[in-house]
Structures are given as structure tokens and as C-alpha cells.
Design an enzyme around this catalytic site. Structure first.
Site, PDB file in Angstrom:
ATOM      1  CD  GLU A   5     -12.007 -15.375   6.184  1.00  0.00           C
ATOM      2  OE1 GLU A   5     -11.127 -14.502   6.285  1.00  0.00           O
ATOM      3  OE2 GLU A   5     -12.947 -15.304   5.376  1.00  0.00           O
TER       4      GLU A   5
ATOM      5  CD  GLU B 145      -0.839  -4.266   9.242  1.00  0.00           C
ATOM      6  OE1 GLU B 145       0.176  -4.970   9.457  1.00  0.00           O
ATOM      7  OE2 GLU B 145      -1.387  -4.199   8.131  1.00  0.00           O
TER       8      GLU B 145
ATOM      9  CB  SER C 255      -0.889   0.047   1.245  1.00  0.00           C
ATOM     10  OG  SER C 255      -1.739  -1.059   1.276  1.00  0.00           O
TER      11      SER C 255
HETATM   12  C1  LIG Z   1      -6.403  -3.371   0.598  1.00  0.00           C
HETATM   13  C2  LIG Z   1      -5.210  -4.220   0.957  1.00  0.00           C
HETATM   14  C3  LIG Z   1      -4.070  -3.585   1.448  1.00  0.00           C
HETATM   15  C4  LIG Z   1      -2.944  -4.352   1.754  1.00  0.00           C
HETATM   16  N1  LIG Z   1      -1.796  -3.698   2.122  1.00  0.00           N
HETATM   17  C5  LIG Z   1      -0.688  -4.420   2.370  1.00  0.00           C
HETATM   18  C6  LIG Z   1       0.560  -3.778   2.632  1.00  0.00           C
HETATM   19  O1  LIG Z   1       0.663  -2.550   2.645  1.00  0.00           O
HETATM   20  N2  LIG Z   1       1.639  -4.540   2.843  1.00  0.00           N
HETATM   21  C7  LIG Z   1       1.587  -5.899   2.851  1.00  0.00           C
HETATM   22  O2  LIG Z   1       2.599  -6.532   3.095  1.00  0.00           O
HETATM   23  N3  LIG Z   1       0.424  -6.555   2.574  1.00  0.00           N
HETATM   24  C8  LIG Z   1      -0.700  -5.853   2.333  1.00  0.00           C
HETATM   25  N4  LIG Z   1      -1.886  -6.492   2.028  1.00  0.00           N
HETATM   26  C9  LIG Z   1      -1.909  -7.966   1.956  1.00  0.00           C
HETATM   27  C10 LIG Z   1      -2.759  -8.595   3.071  1.00  0.00           C
HETATM   28  O3  LIG Z   1      -2.132  -8.550   4.304  1.00  0.00           O
HETATM   29  C11 LIG Z   1      -3.103 -10.032   2.600  1.00  0.00           C
HETATM   30  O4  LIG Z   1      -4.004  -9.879   1.504  1.00  0.00           O
HETATM   31  C12 LIG Z   1      -3.748 -10.868   3.675  1.00  0.00           C
HETATM   32  O5  LIG Z   1      -2.806 -11.204   4.666  1.00  0.00           O
HETATM   33  C13 LIG Z   1      -4.398 -12.159   3.113  1.00  0.00           C
HETATM   34  O6  LIG Z   1      -3.481 -12.876   2.334  1.00  0.00           O
HETATM   35  P1  LIG Z   1      -3.837 -13.364   0.843  1.00  0.00           P
HETATM   36  O7  LIG Z   1      -4.371 -12.166   0.103  1.00  0.00           O
HETATM   37  O8  LIG Z   1      -2.603 -14.019   0.299  1.00  0.00           O
HETATM   38  O9  LIG Z   1      -5.006 -14.400   0.986  1.00  0.00           O
HETATM   39  P2  LIG Z   1      -4.885 -15.990   1.203  1.00  0.00           P
HETATM   40  O10 LIG Z   1      -3.911 -16.262   2.283  1.00  0.00           O
HETATM   41  O11 LIG Z   1      -4.669 -16.624  -0.116  1.00  0.00           O
HETATM   42  O12 LIG Z   1      -6.316 -16.319   1.748  1.00  0.00           O
HETATM   43  C14 LIG Z   1      -7.463 -16.419   0.897  1.00  0.00           C
HETATM   44  C15 LIG Z   1      -8.667 -16.720   1.782  1.00  0.00           C
HETATM   45  O13 LIG Z   1      -8.499 -17.969   2.467  1.00  0.00           O
HETATM   46  C16 LIG Z   1      -8.616 -17.797   3.867  1.00  0.00           C
HETATM   47  N5  LIG Z   1      -7.672 -18.654   4.585  1.00  0.00           N
HETATM   48  C17 LIG Z   1      -6.366 -18.858   4.272  1.00  0.00           C
HETATM   49  N6  LIG Z   1      -5.786 -19.701   5.176  1.00  0.00           N
HETATM   50  C18 LIG Z   1      -6.777 -20.009   6.082  1.00  0.00           C
HETATM   51  C19 LIG Z   1      -6.822 -20.818   7.265  1.00  0.00           C
HETATM   52  N7  LIG Z   1      -5.727 -21.464   7.708  1.00  0.00           N
HETATM   53  N8  LIG Z   1      -7.987 -20.901   7.952  1.00  0.00           N
HETATM   54  C20 LIG Z   1      -9.113 -20.241   7.516  1.00  0.00           C
HETATM   55  N9  LIG Z   1      -9.124 -19.476   6.396  1.00  0.00           N
HETATM   56  C21 LIG Z   1      -7.981 -19.357   5.701  1.00  0.00           C
HETATM   57  C22 LIG Z   1      -8.257 -16.340   4.096  1.00  0.00           C
HETATM   58  O14 LIG Z   1      -8.736 -15.844   5.310  1.00  0.00           O
HETATM   59  C23 LIG Z   1      -8.869 -15.666   2.882  1.00  0.00           C
HETATM   60  O15 LIG Z   1     -10.232 -15.423   3.083  1.00  0.00           O
HETATM   61  C24 LIG Z   1      -3.002  -5.758   1.666  1.00  0.00           C
HETATM   62  C25 LIG Z   1      -4.161  -6.387   1.194  1.00  0.00           C
HETATM   63  C26 LIG Z   1      -5.248  -5.641   0.809  1.00  0.00           C
HETATM   64  C27 LIG Z   1      -6.437  -6.354   0.261  1.00  0.00           C
END
Ligand SMILES: Cc1cc2nc3c(=O)[nH]c(=O)nc-3n(C[C@H](O)[C@H](O)[C@H](O)COP(=O)(O)OP(=O)(O)OC[C@H]3O[C@@H](n4cnc5c(N)ncnc54)[C@H](O)[C@@H]3O)c2cc1C
Length: 395
Positions: free
Chosen positions: A379, A245, A161
Site C-alpha cells: 500500500e 532492499e 529478521s
Molecule cells: C516477515 C517480515 C520481516 C520483516 N523484517 C524486518 C527486518 O528485518 N527489519 C526491520 O526493520 N523490519 C522488518 N519488518 C517490518 C516491516 O518492514 C513492517 O512490517 C512494514 O514496514 C509495515 O509496518 P507495520 O507492520 O508497522 O504496519 P503498519 O504501518 O501498522 O500498517 C498496517 C497496514 O496499514 C497500511 N497503511 C499504513 N499507513 C498507510 C497509508 N498511509 N496509506 C495506505 N495504507 C497504509 C499498511 O500498508 C498495512 O497494510 C518485517 C516484517 C515482516 C512481516
């Protein structure tokens, strides 16, 4: 708990209120009064104004340039900022990496980085997530290999971000492949603007803004002196930072601001000869959200009070994150419902008939669908609560 303010606290509140009213530049005041959207430059302008007053970091200790306020003063300050609809400052320096450097950094790191975070002279962003490492953060693959006094970084971060505005990025990088995944991670500070081999590629979001970037590292050199904490123990820093955070993502100030907008929309909107504010069904929804937000606010106060006693945010920050982001999303849903066809408004097509706040509500609504995902999805927060608070076995 006695929730009424003491005479000293009321005097402090009046001082804050007077300062905000007197210090707001005309352009920011216009947006504050009309619910406009703050550009990055305006947020930084407000940051510098607060810094000149010594108020950019209410939550930092005085010794390192913070305001040194107690939890009640911080709460009052935050309430007054919301009341005035002032810009919210970027959290990456002040709320995330700053407190981490205060807790784990060397004296040199404190002297080098903290003053410029406080003043807003250097803007920060967060390099945690990678294309295949979001929830499963410990699987991250950005490599940092030692060469002389430096680390050589190779790999990619995503969802960074505000990277397009940032001067510095804090990254989690893999410094060892031995042992458990969590044991080979280090916490590094990298100069985004002056490091050859770092490339920031912004991309458009559904909210219509360039909020994020992909950040690429191709043989980028970062001094070992920029590692916070011991090598391979960055996971401890990573978790501490996430506590800060998630507490801030609880978003009480932002939700209060949004709820004020909803009240304004309800007063401005007429349905069947009366304002929406006079409609019983609408008022019930509004009251329900006000009560829920008040509850999140109390939980937030409790976290602030506990931080003042020296406790780092623990798993309760996960509760705050879930409750706070759900309320935030519901408030924008109520705003969209209340606006009816005006919710079709979009900031790049203003009309005379449309107040500024209406132009940004749909964008805001779209963007905030992500609040239950960023900072660690809700989650995953539920998994943390079940393990750390309820003592249940892993799912
Ligand atoms: C608007 C926005 C701003 C962001 N800004 C930053 C930033 O500045 N810096 C940074 O480093 N990151 C940033 N992120 C990344 C953010 O932290 C990740 O998107 C988040 O941690 C989820 O990871 P993922 O997108 O890889 O989803 P995934 O890990 O692929 O998960 C997909 C879905 O599966 C569910 N899931 C996965 N594993 C499990 C489990 N074990 N049990 C139950 N459910 C599960 C998740 O909850 C989710 O609903 C940002 C994301 C967004 C959308």
C-alpha cells in the site's frame, strides 16, 4: 532489445554452471535436488564457497571485492543459481548495508566492515521497524544520546529478521527531536554480540520458524565512529538502503525457484489418469504466472542495467516490489492448490511417501503472506508510485 546471449556470455554461463556443479557440498546438493529447506549454517557455507571464488558480491565494484560483473553477467549468474536450486545468500550485509557503506561510509568503515560482509565472517540484520513505527518509519523512537565518543542507545526494535544469527545490526536511531521527524535520525552500526545492554528475543512465526526477533537496547554503547553519513541525516541513508532492499524483494530468483517446484509438483501429481501438467486449466494458470514472472524479470533487468550506469534504485523499485511479491504469493497459492491434501504436510512430520519439497511448501506459503508487507507494505509502495512517478498529490 536483443535478448539472445553473445558467445562470450554463453561461455560465461557455462563457466558459472560448471563451477556451481563442482562446488556444491553433498548435503547442499541433496537439498538442491530434493527441494529441501536450507538452514542458516548451510546458507553461510555456500556464501563462503562463493566468496573463495570471488563471487559472493556480483553487484559490488571490483575495487571493494565485488565480482565487477555487468548486468548481463549478474543476470546469468542469478539464473544459474536458480537453475541449480542453490541457497540464496542473506541480503542484509551483501545487498543492503554493504552497498550503503560503499556509497556513504568513511574509508575506515569500508576497511573495517566490507571484507567481513564479503567473506560471510560477520552476519548482519536490519533494525528499522519499531512497535509503532513500521510504515510511519520516521516516527521511530530508539534514542541515541551522545556521551564522550559514543552514543548511548535506549529503546526497542521489532521484526528484526534473523537477529538470532547476526553479529551486527544496522539501526535507525533518533539523535535529535528538533525539526521535522526525518531530520533527527542517524544511521548506526552496532555490534550485536559484544555490546552490553543489547538483548535479542526470537519469536515463532506462522511458518513455524524462528525467523524474527525483538531487539532491545538498554544503555547500549555504540561508538560515534560507527555512524554512517552525517548526524541527523540518516533518513537519506535509510531511503537509499530501502531502494536496494525493495529491488531485491522483487524476488525474481526466489519466484523462479518456486515456479520450478510447481512444475515438479505438477509432473509428480496424477489426477484422473493423467498428470496435472497435462491438465489444461492448470497449464493455463501456470502459463499466466510464467508470463508475469518473465515481465517482472525484465523490469528487474532494467533496474540492474540502470544501476550499472550509476543510478541508485529509484521509485521503480516500488513497482518491482509490488509486482514481484504479488507473483511470489500467487506461485505459492498455485503450488498449494496443486498439492491438494499433500499441502497439509509439515516439515516436522516427514513421511516416506512425501518428497522433501512438499514438507516445506505450506511453511513457505505461510511465510510469504508477509512479502507484501515487509520492506515497506505494498500500500505504501503505491503511495510512493502515485507521488514520485505519477506526480499525484499526497493521499
Ligand atoms: C516477515 C517480515 C520481516 C520483516 N523484517 C524486518 C527486518 O528485518 N527489519 C526491520 O526493520 N523490519 C522488518 N519488518 C517490518 C516491516 O518492514 C513492517 O512490517 C512494514 O514496514 C509495515 O509496518 P507495520 O507492520 O508497522 O504496519 P503498519 O504501518 O501498522 O500498517 C498496517 C497496514 O496499514 C497500511 N497503511 C499504513 N499507513 C498507510 C497509508 N498511509 N496509506 C495506505 N495504507 C497504509 C499498511 O500498508 C498495512 O497494510 C518485517 C516484517 C515482516 C512481516
Amino acid at each position: 532489445m536483443d535478448m539472445s546471449y553473445t558467445p562470450e556470455q554463453i561461455a560465461f554461463r557455462d563457466e558459472v554452471r560448471r563451477f556451481i556443479a563442482g562446488a556444491m557440498p553433498p548435503e547442499i546438493r541433496h537439498k538442491a535436488e530434493n527441494g529441501g529447506h536450507y538452514e542458516h549454517a548451510e546458507t553461510m557455507q555456500w556464501h563462503r564457497i562463493l566468496h573463495q571464488k570471488g563471487w559472493s558480491a556480483p553487484h559490488w565494484p571490483k575495487e571493494v571485492g565485488g565480482a565487477g560483473w555487468d548486468s548481463a553477467q549478474r543476470h546469468i549468474f542469478s539464473e544459474e543459481m536458480v537453475r541449480a536450486n542453490a541457497p540464496s545468500l542473506s541480503p542484509f550485509g551483501l545487498t543492503m548495508v554493504g552497498p550503503l557503506i560503499i556509497q556513504f561510509g568513511t574509508d575506515e568503515q569500508k576497511q573495517r566492515f566490507l571484507p567481513k560482509i564479503l567473506s560471510g565472517e560477520e552476519v548482519w540484520c536490519q533494525g528499522y521497524s519499531e512497535p509503532n513505527s513500521g510504515s510511519d518509519l520516521a516516527s521511530l523512537q530508539l534514542r541515541a544520546e551522545k556521551e564522550g565518543d559514543d552514543y548511548i542507545l535506549n529503546g526497542q526494535k521489532t521484526w528484526t529478521s534473523h537477529a538470532q544469527y547476526a553479529d551486527w545490526i544496522f539501526v535507525l536511531a533518533r539523535t535529535s527531536a528538533a525539526g521535522k521527524q526525518q531530520e533527527g535520525i542517524s544511521f548506526l552500526l552496532a555490534d550485536l554480540k559484544n555490546t552490553p545492554g543489547v538483548e535479542v528475543k526470537p519469536f515463532m512465526t506462522i511458518g513455524g520458524t524462528l525467523a524474527f526477533s525483538e531487539t532491545w537496547f538498554d544503555n547500549a554503547r555504540v561508538p560515534q565512529a560507527n555512524r554512517v553519513g552525517p548526524e541527523n541525516q540518516g533518513w537519506t541513508m535509510a531511503k537509499a538502503l530501502l531502494g536496494h532492499e525493495r529491488t531485491s524483494i522483487g524476488g525474481v530468483a526466489e519466484s523462479s525457484r518456486l515456479l520450478n517446484m510447481v512444475r515438479r509438483i505438477a509432473r509428480d501429481t496424477r489426477v484422473g489418469g493423467k498428470t496435472l501438467m497435462e491438465d489444461a486449466t492448470f497449464r493455463r494458470r501456470l502459463a499466466r504466472l510464467e508470463i508475469r514472472l518473465r515481465t517482472v524479470g525484465m523490469a528487474n533487468l532494467r533496474t540492474l542495467a540502470s544501476a550499472q550506469l550509476g543510478h541508485a534504485p529509484g521509485p521503480e523499485s516500488s513497482i518491482l516490489k509490488i509486482a514481484g511479491t504479488e507473483v511470489q504469493q500467487e506461485i505459492t497459492e498455485l503450488a498449494m492448490d496443486a498439492m491438494g491434501h499433500n499441502a497439509m504436510g509439515w516439515y516436522d512430520s516427514p513421511t516416506d511417501a512425501m518428497p522433501e519439497y512438499q514438507l516445506w511448501m505450506a511453511s513457505n506459503f505461510n511465510y510469504l503472506r508477509a512479502s507484501t508487507i515487509y520492506g515497506g507494505s505494498n500500500e505504501i509502495q503505491k503511495n510512493i508510485i502515485s507521488k514520485m512517478i505519477l506526480g499525484l498529490p499526497p493521499s
